[in-house]
Write a protein that holds these residues in place. Structure first.
Motif, PDB file in Angstrom:
ATOM      1  N   CYS A 413       0.833  -1.204   0.000  1.00 38.68           N
ATOM      2  CA  CYS A 413       0.000   0.000   0.000  1.00 38.68           C
ATOM      3  C   CYS A 413       0.872   1.260   0.000  1.00 38.68           C
ATOM      4  O   CYS A 413       0.583   2.230  -0.706  1.00 38.68           O
ATOM      5  N   CYS A 414       1.935   1.242   0.789  1.00 37.34           N
ATOM      6  CA  CYS A 414       2.859   2.395   0.819  1.00 37.34           C
ATOM      7  C   CYS A 414       3.478   2.624  -0.553  1.00 37.34           C
ATOM      8  O   CYS A 414       3.566   3.774  -1.033  1.00 37.34           O
ATOM      9  N   GLU A 415       3.914   1.552  -1.189  1.00 40.95           N
ATOM     10  CA  GLU A 415       4.526   1.702  -2.509  1.00 40.95           C
ATOM     11  C   GLU A 415       3.497   2.135  -3.551  1.00 40.95           C
ATOM     12  O   GLU A 415       3.801   2.941  -4.446  1.00 40.95           O
ATOM     13  N   MET A 447       4.784   1.347   9.605  1.00 45.48           N
ATOM     14  CA  MET A 447       5.946   0.833   8.901  1.00 45.48           C
ATOM     15  C   MET A 447       7.229   1.042   9.704  1.00 45.48           C
ATOM     16  O   MET A 447       8.186   0.267   9.585  1.00 45.48           O
ATOM     17  N   GLU A 448       7.272   2.074  10.548  1.00 44.11           N
ATOM     18  CA  GLU A 448       8.449   2.334  11.381  1.00 44.11           C
ATOM     19  C   GLU A 448       8.618   1.308  12.492  1.00 44.11           C
ATOM     20  O   GLU A 448       9.722   1.128  13.021  1.00 44.11           O
ATOM     21  N   ASP A 449       7.539   0.646  12.859  1.00 41.38           N
ATOM     22  CA  ASP A 449       7.608  -0.364  13.915  1.00 41.38           C
ATOM     23  C   ASP A 449       8.582  -1.468  13.483  1.00 41.38           C
ATOM     24  O   ASP A 449       8.422  -2.057  12.405  1.00 41.38           O
ATOM     25  N   PRO A 450       9.582  -1.765  14.291  1.00 38.64           N
ATOM     26  CA  PRO A 450      10.572  -2.780  13.893  1.00 38.64           C
ATOM     27  C   PRO A 450       9.974  -4.176  13.716  1.00 38.64           C
ATOM     28  O   PRO A 450      10.588  -5.036  13.072  1.00 38.64           O
ATOM     29  N   TYR A 454       8.745  -6.026   5.910  1.00 37.20           N
ATOM     30  CA  TYR A 454       8.399  -5.833   4.501  1.00 37.20           C
ATOM     31  C   TYR A 454       9.652  -5.528   3.699  1.00 37.20           C
ATOM     32  O   TYR A 454      10.467  -4.685   4.095  1.00 37.20           O
ATOM     33  N   LYS A 455       9.811  -6.215   2.591  1.00 41.06           N
ATOM     34  CA  LYS A 455      10.903  -5.960   1.663  1.00 41.06           C
ATOM     35  C   LYS A 455      10.337  -5.243   0.447  1.00 41.06           C
ATOM     36  O   LYS A 455       9.600  -5.840  -0.349  1.00 41.06           O
ATOM     37  N   PRO A 456      10.665  -3.953   0.260  1.00 33.83           N
ATOM     38  CA  PRO A 456      10.067  -3.186  -0.832  1.00 33.83           C
ATOM     39  C   PRO A 456      10.397  -3.729  -2.216  1.00 33.83           C
ATOM     40  O   PRO A 456      11.432  -4.376  -2.417  1.00 33.83           O
ATOM     41  N   PRO A 460      14.998   0.669  -2.347  1.00 35.83           N
ATOM     42  CA  PRO A 460      16.128  -0.178  -1.923  1.00 35.83           C
ATOM     43  C   PRO A 460      15.977  -0.778  -0.531  1.00 35.83           C
ATOM     44  O   PRO A 460      16.598  -1.791  -0.224  1.00 35.83           O
ATOM     45  N   SER A 461      15.146  -0.153   0.340  1.00 34.16           N
ATOM     46  CA  SER A 461      14.985  -0.652   1.704  1.00 34.16           C
ATOM     47  C   SER A 461      13.700  -0.112   2.306  1.00 34.16           C
ATOM     48  O   SER A 461      13.104   0.853   1.791  1.00 34.16           O
ATOM     49  N   LYS A 462      13.283  -0.731   3.404  1.00 35.53           N
ATOM     50  CA  LYS A 462      12.111  -0.222   4.108  1.00 35.53           C
ATOM     51  C   LYS A 462      12.380   1.177   4.644  1.00 35.53           C
ATOM     52  O   LYS A 462      11.490   2.041   4.636  1.00 35.53           O
ATOM     53  N   ARG A 463      13.602   1.428   5.100  1.00 41.82           N
ATOM     54  CA  ARG A 463      13.955   2.746   5.629  1.00 41.82           C
ATOM     55  C   ARG A 463      13.801   3.826   4.564  1.00 41.82           C
ATOM     56  O   ARG A 463      13.285   4.917   4.819  1.00 41.82           O
ATOM     57  N   MET A 464      14.227   3.531   3.327  1.00 44.63           N
ATOM     58  CA  MET A 464      14.097   4.498   2.238  1.00 44.63           C
ATOM     59  C   MET A 464      12.628   4.696   1.861  1.00 44.63           C
ATOM     60  O   MET A 464      12.205   5.811   1.533  1.00 44.63           O
ATOM     61  N   LEU A 465      11.852   3.625   1.932  1.00 41.77           N
ATOM     62  CA  LEU A 465      10.418   3.730   1.655  1.00 41.77           C
ATOM     63  C   LEU A 465       9.765   4.676   2.663  1.00 41.77           C
ATOM     64  O   LEU A 465       8.978   5.561   2.286  1.00 41.77           O
TER      65      LEU A 465
END
Length: 475
Positions: A413-415, A447-450, A454-456, A460-465
């Protein structure tokens, strides 16, 4: 199964009962052979005890004789050694309680029904309170046409009955004679050995049956001859080819999974929550609950009758619901007396009912009933859905009762949201606009919850997403 399988008695005068961890069988603790009682089950090697446990807190588990030659009862060593307090003595003297000793707390509705010598097996103890509450909140105005439901979906926040379901796009299979579908027809389609989870209405606990056993119970056994009132509410059939169920058009178009899978599916299987068959014996009762992940629901009554009481997901109602879920006396509390702004609606054969996200509801079934329905997430309700997931985690809902692969859906959904922000597709842009800044903030927090995995696909990463979402949220 409320007759002790050792002494074949169901006398409520016995002090202590225990339920098997592996099946619904109850027995008198004092009937279990002393040689079959052990400290454990974690003690290795197991040691036999020299006396019977006196209170439920001393018991660690039980496997009845259906799962071994004479069964095994496990007690807690530390508890057996302590001196019994006066409060414990009161428990010993109480003749009317039974205790379920499974790994998670269960609701002991049977105990609420027991008098000195009679157990009411065919009426749930909350039925009268439910019917009183139904009268208090009965609603006869929440009706809408299929066209208005479709056109105004984004702004609808109340339970609604579709007055012209034939125009909604909803289609269900017919019997071989062209009549409404029956349980017997479903049994033929699924096959005799197909497994179904059957709920005992009194205990609100499930056991695994075959479809042929369920069909014999509901179709071939008269109501007065049934041993208990039972309910099937979790039979998902979207993968069954011969059960052709078409959902309402408004549901198909607004299902979040449908929306994001068009561009973000990438071969991942869609969660199977879209098509359920529900089969309820008369006098069935499903206690107050939230549908997993705060999903919205479409509900088409094929035959029978249903009564719903629903309460909106206000901050106050959700707080009271969470407190009730965690209350050790939950089974004795009728939640409907504590919540506010209720909507009570009755459904009859042919009715199509829509429940929006997050409504806390209970259901009573006066007569045998068959329903086809399903669950769906929406763009409109992102914030409510995430709040319900937070409550599920807080109240420790078992994973098998949660929305399958929810992290995957939220990640996609984020993507999709980032992609929709850049697209010229009007449909995607219109749906994207339903995500308010507040809802996007809730999505970012999730999404920030550790623990959210999820692998975008396109980042390149969840952090970048998350960073890109944060940047978009500041625009």
């Amino acid at each position: 199964m409320d007759t002790c399988n050792y002494c074949q008695s169901n006398s409520p005068l016995e002090t202590l009962w225990v339920q098997c961890d592996l099946c619904p069988q109850w027995v008198h603790v004092s009937c279990v052979p002393i040689k079959c009682i052990y400290y454990g089950p974690s003690k290795i090697p197991q040691r036999q005890v020299s006396e019977y446990p006196k209170v439920s807190k001393d018991i660690a588990g039980f496997h009845c004789s259906n799962h071994g030659s004479e069964g095994k009862l496990y007690v807690k060593a530390a508890k057996m050694k302590r001196r019994r307090s006066s409060d414990d003595q009161k428990t010993v003297n109480s003749p009317k309680k039974r205790y379920s000793l499974r790994s998670r707390q269960q609701i002991d509705y049977i105990a609420l029904n027991e008098g000195d010598d009679v157990k009411l097996k065919h009426i749930h103890p909350h039925t009268d309170a439910f019917l009183d509450c139904f009268k208090r909140w009965e609603n006869t105005t929440n009706f809408i046409t299929a066209k208005n439901f479709h056109d105004k979906f984004a702004s609808l926040r109340e339970p609604l009955k579709i007055i012209d379901p034939q125009n909604s796009g909803m289609k269900t299979p017919k019997s071989s004679e062209g009549q409404p579908l029956t349980v017997e027809e479903i049994s033929l389609i699924l096959g005799d050995d197909y497994p179904v989870d059957v709920m005992d209405v009194q205990t609100q606990q499930n056991e695994r049956w075959t479809m042929s056993r369920w069909n014999q119970y509901l179709t071939q056994t008269k109501a007065e001859s049934r041993d208990r009132v039972r309910n099937v509410i979790s039979l998902e059939v979207s993968h069954i080819k011969n059960l052709n169920i078409e959902r309402p058009i408004a549901v198909e178009e607004n299902d979040l999974v449908n929306v994001i899978w068009r561009s973000m599916g990438h071969g991942d299987e869609k969660p199977k929550v879209t098509r359920y068959v529900l089969m309820s014996a008369g006098n069935s009762y499903t206690d107050f609950h939230l549908d997993f992940a705060g999903t919205s629901v479409y509900y088409n009554l094929i035959s029978g009758n249903k009564k719903f009481i629903l309460f909106p997901p206000t901050e106050s109602n959700l707080k009271k619901y969470a407190d009730w879920c965690c209350d050790i006396n939950q089974s004795a509390i009728f939640l409907g007396d504590l919540l506010t702004d209720g909507v009570a609606m009755e459904l009859r054969a042919g009715d199509l009912f829509m429940i929006p996200s997050g409504f806390i509801h209970a259901v009573y079934t006066p007569v045998d009933s068959l329903i086809i329905g399903g669950n769906f997430l929406t763009v409109r309700d992102i914030e409510t859905q995430l709040e319900v997931v937070r409550l599920e985690r807080m109240t420790k809902v078992p994973k098998r009762f949660t929305f399958p692969n929810f992290d995957l859906v939220m990640g996609k959904c984020c993507e999709w949201f980032l992609s929709a922000a850049e697209t010229d597709e009007e449909a995607d842009r219109n749906l994207r606009d339903l995500i308010s800044p507040k809802a996007l903030h809730a999505l970012i927090r999730y999404m920030e919850d550790p623990t959210t995995k999820y692998k975008p696909i396109h980042q390149p990463s969840k952090r970048m997403l998350i960073k890109r979402l944060q940047e978009l949220n500041r625009i």
